[in-house]
Design a protein around this motif. Structure first.
Motif, short mmCIF file in Angstrom:
data_model
loop_
_atom_site.label_atom_id
_atom_site.label_comp_id
_atom_site.label_asym_id
_atom_site.label_seq_id
_atom_site.Cartn_x
_atom_site.Cartn_y
_atom_site.Cartn_z
N VAL A 1 43.53 68.23 41.19
CA VAL A 1 44.53 67.15 40.95
C VAL A 1 45.38 67.41 39.94
CG1 VAL A 1 45.07 64.91 40.99
CG2 VAL A 1 42.93 65.64 42.33
N THR A 2 46.77 67.85 40.04
CA THR A 2 47.59 68.30 39.06
C THR A 2 48.21 66.87 38.51
OG1 THR A 2 49.52 68.47 40.38
CG2 THR A 2 47.96 70.56 39.88
N SER A 3 49.14 66.83 37.48
CA SER A 3 49.90 65.86 37.08
C SER A 3 51.24 65.84 38.18
CB SER A 3 50.58 65.92 35.72
OG SER A 3 51.54 67.14 35.81
N LEU A 4 51.97 64.45 38.22
CA LEU A 4 53.06 64.64 39.09
C LEU A 4 54.07 65.54 38.98
CD1 LEU A 4 53.60 60.47 38.79
CD2 LEU A 4 51.90 61.84 40.61
N ALA A 5 54.39 65.98 37.84
CA ALA A 5 55.32 66.84 37.41
C ALA A 5 54.64 68.28 37.90
CB ALA A 5 55.38 66.99 35.93
N GLY A 6 53.37 68.34 37.74
CA GLY A 6 52.90 69.69 38.30
C GLY A 6 52.76 69.64 39.92
N GLU B 1 53.15 61.28 33.96
CA GLU B 1 54.57 61.05 34.01
C GLU B 1 55.35 62.19 33.22
OE1 GLU B 1 55.74 58.94 35.89
OE2 GLU B 1 54.09 57.92 36.56
N GLU B 2 54.65 62.96 32.42
CA GLU B 2 55.23 63.92 31.37
C GLU B 2 56.15 65.01 32.11
OE1 GLU B 2 54.05 66.85 27.78
OE2 GLU B 2 52.65 65.35 28.54
N GLY B 3 57.22 65.08 31.73
CA GLY B 3 58.30 65.82 32.50
C GLY B 3 58.73 65.81 34.05
N LEU B 4 58.24 64.65 34.42
CA LEU B 4 58.50 64.21 35.78
C LEU B 4 60.14 64.31 36.20
CD1 LEU B 4 57.54 63.49 38.45
CD2 LEU B 4 57.16 61.09 37.69
N GLU B 5 60.96 63.52 35.53
CA GLU B 5 62.22 63.49 35.60
C GLU B 5 63.03 64.78 35.59
OE1 GLU B 5 63.91 60.78 36.65
OE2 GLU B 5 62.18 59.52 36.45
N ALA B 6 62.72 65.74 34.89
CA ALA B 6 63.23 67.10 34.85
C ALA B 6 62.77 67.58 36.24
CB ALA B 6 62.94 67.70 33.64
N GLU B 7 61.65 67.56 36.65
CA GLU B 7 61.21 68.31 37.76
C GLU B 7 61.68 67.71 38.82
OE1 GLU B 7 59.31 70.94 38.49
OE2 GLU B 7 58.96 71.50 36.33
N ILE B 8 62.04 66.59 39.12
CA ILE B 8 62.64 65.83 40.22
C ILE B 8 63.86 66.29 40.45
CG2 ILE B 8 63.30 63.49 41.07
CD1 ILE B 8 60.93 62.40 40.15
N ASP B 9 64.65 66.38 39.33
CA ASP B 9 66.15 67.12 39.16
C ASP B 9 65.82 68.33 39.70
OD1 ASP B 9 66.90 64.62 38.44
OD2 ASP B 9 67.17 65.14 36.14
N GLU B 10 65.12 69.20 39.32
CA GLU B 10 65.00 70.82 39.59
C GLU B 10 64.63 70.87 41.25
OE1 GLU B 10 65.76 73.49 38.15
OE2 GLU B 10 65.79 72.82 36.18
N LEU C 1 57.94 69.15 49.89
CA LEU C 1 58.71 68.89 48.70
C LEU C 1 59.66 67.96 48.82
CD1 LEU C 1 59.93 69.69 46.14
CD2 LEU C 1 61.46 71.25 47.07
N GLU C 2 60.16 67.61 50.15
CA GLU C 2 61.03 66.26 50.32
C GLU C 2 60.08 65.16 50.20
OE1 GLU C 2 62.67 66.87 53.99
OE2 GLU C 2 64.39 68.16 53.17
N LYS C 3 58.82 65.27 50.53
CA LYS C 3 58.03 64.03 50.59
C LYS C 3 57.22 63.97 48.97
CE LYS C 3 53.69 61.89 52.10
NZ LYS C 3 54.18 60.78 52.33
N ALA C 4 57.31 64.98 48.23
CA ALA C 4 56.94 64.76 47.05
C ALA C 4 57.89 64.02 46.06
CB ALA C 4 56.74 66.00 46.47
N VAL C 5 59.04 64.32 46.52
CA VAL C 5 60.34 63.73 45.68
C VAL C 5 60.36 62.24 46.14
CG1 VAL C 5 62.78 63.72 45.36
CG2 VAL C 5 61.58 65.81 45.30
#
Length: 520
Positions: free
Chosen positions: A154-159, A200-209, A239-243
């Motif tokens: 299990v990874t972080s949300l950003a992962g 939650e670390e780095g999540l917003e940046a990953e969502i934008d990417e 990927l769509e579901k993860a976002v």
């Protein structure tokens, strides 16, 4: 085309087996009481009789699968043990100097020759043998579930989003490597630290990417520079579901693209990622008669009807009595048991008053079903009754809302037990659902001697679950995906049943008690 079954006798005859494999060995007992020959007819449609290379005998392969779950072996380990362990060779029907099948054959047999459908039929055939031998009568059964941990990290949300992005870019790379570089595959690096970062670390940046990647791939698909393959379609959907799952109102959230069917589960202070295994057990013999696997976030109570229907359709088996814990106290379940004329012993969740724990609950009011009236603890009958519709179990059910007037409540000596001190309500209001008669009937039954006796027998399913988890390998799923997780659960249940059959039908000889002073 099947290989001819080699004789078990060799130059050594059965001498070594008789000398080394004890007569009370578990594998000898299983061999004596369980008939596995049914597998030949079951998988006849999966083999071509006069075409291709000769395949391994299906009964031999099924026994190999059972050995894995009996002794916790991997595919490679069971092959190695079948080569050097005489008890394994005896159970498999091999001669002492014979070689077992390659481990890769086992994977093909499990996934392609049998699959979920055939493994379920194998399980049902074993249950049928238990019924024929008198081990299953349906006198009283117990239902429960346990957690199954998925085979993944299990990874972080950003992962999580980063892994989904990587899969999409790899699918694009398989078609056009230059296009994958343009979309940023060289800039994407998945490292071990992604697993250990805060959720939650780095999540917003990953969502934008991720959104940029989705827009880029969509554009290339419209320009027909990419083809919609099954692999690309699946990775894009994940990927769509993860976002989309990052929204507050999102439900059924993806945990990992490694096993997209696994979900986060919570049960009595237990938290895990994976699946739930649901079982029905015969109380007297502890034989499992029905089994199902669902994602970890599914509701236990929703599986009561499917499990009962499963064993009724397969064996015309309907229990006379069924006991369960509070997870199965939904009104629809109580109604189903009543309609099927099954005496239920289901523990009920304690009714609470959300205004205060010391205030009267609905159980303190007496409902007259004949005249459809409600009497409060002080003896007053509700002055007003309103017809109401309740939404439960994805359907609408009729009910009633009873209203006590201000004049009935204002001078009542029990008013402090009905309302909080600072309440501005003028009269107590009580809602009686369609299922309320079933709840009251079950409450009365669970307080009786029969209900208490049934509750005391629930320990049997608890140690059955412990056997499945600790000694049949069910706790950690060997495979990924819901369909293969079901195969895992079915194999664990089959293994538990054949062990139980061996112990019940071939009891071990009890040694005489050791006398004091006797030499050891």
């Amino acid at each position: 085309m099947l290989k001819p079954k080699p004789p078990q006798a060799s130059f050594y005859g059965s001498y070594l087996y008789d000398k080394i494999v004890p007569q009370d060995h578990l594998l000898r007992k299983i061999n004596a009481v369980v008939d596995f020959s049914f597998i030949h007819e079951l998988v006849k449609d999966r083999y071509t009789p006069d075409f291709g290379r000769p395949a391994e005998d299906p009964e031999f392969m099924l026994r190999l699968c059972l050995l894995q779950y009996l002794y916790g072996d991997s595919d490679r380990q069971v092959e190695e043990n079948a080569r050097i362990n005489l008890a394994y060779k005896y159970f498999l029907g091999l001669a002492v100097d014979a070689e077992p099948a390659d481990y890769s054959t086992l994977c093909t047999f499990r996934a392609q020759r049998l699959g979920e459908e055939k493994f379920r039929q194998v399980f049902q055939n074993i249950v049928r043998q238990c019924i024929d031998k008198g081990l299953v009568t349906g006198k009283r059964q117990i239902i429960d579930s346990t957690h199954i941990v998925a085979d993944m990290a299990v990874t972080s949300l950003a992962g999580l989003i980063k892994l989904c992005r990587r899969n999409v870019l790899k699918a694009v790379q398989n078609q056009d490597s230059r296009l994958a570089e343009k979309l940023g595959i060289n800039d994407l690096q998945v490292v071990k630290q992604d697993k250990f970062t805060r959720m939650e670390e780095g999540l917003e940046a990953e969502i934008d990417e991720a959104k940029n990647l989705l827009d880029g791939v969509t554009k290339e698909l419209k320009d027909r520079k990419l083809k919609v393959t099954a692999e690309l379609q699946k990775d894009l959907e994940l990927l769509e579901k993860a976002v989309a799952d990052r929204a507050d109102e999102a439900k059924d959230r993806l945990v990992s693209p490694v096993d997209p069917d696994a979900r986060k589960g919570n049960k009595q202070h237990k938290h895990w990622v994976g699946y739930k295994g649901h079982i029905v057990v015969e109380e007297d013999s502890e034989i499992i008669t029905a089994v199902e696997t669902t994602p970890g976030n599914s509701d236990d109570g929703s599986q009561l009807k499917p499990l009962l229907n499963q064993q009724e359709e397969a064996h015309a088996l309907k229990p006379k009595e069924l006991s369960g814990d509070k997870a199965y106290d939904a009104g629809a379940n109580l109604e189903h048991l009543s309609c099927k004329e099954i005496t239920g012993y289901v523990s009920l969740t304690k009714k609470l008053n959300h205004w205060g724990s010391d205030l009267f609950t609905i159980d303190d009011f007496k409902h007259d079903e004949v005249h459809n009236t409600l009497t409060c603890p002080a003896g007053n009958i509700a002055a007003k009754r309103i017809h109401a519709t309740f939404h439960a179990e994805k359907c609408k059910r009729n009910g009633s809302v009873f209203q006590f007037t201000h004049s009935q409540c204002v001078n009542c000596h029990l008013k402090p037990r009905c309302f909080p001190a600072d309440s501005k309500r003028h009269g107590r209001c009580v809602a009686i659902s369609y299922y309320d008669p079933y709840y009251r009937q079950m409450k009365q039954r669970m307080e009786s001697e029969e209900g208490l006796a049934a509750y005391r027998q629930r320990y049997k399913i608890e140690h059955k679950i412990a056997d499945l988890a600790r000694y049949c390998g069910m706790r950690h799923s060997r495979y990924r995906g819901l369909s293969r997780a079901r195969i895992h659960t079915l194999l664990a249940a089959i293994t538990s049943n054949v062990k139980r059959m061996a112990r019940l039908l071939c009891p071990s000889e009890q040694k005489p008690p050791l006398e004091i002073g006797m030499a050891c």
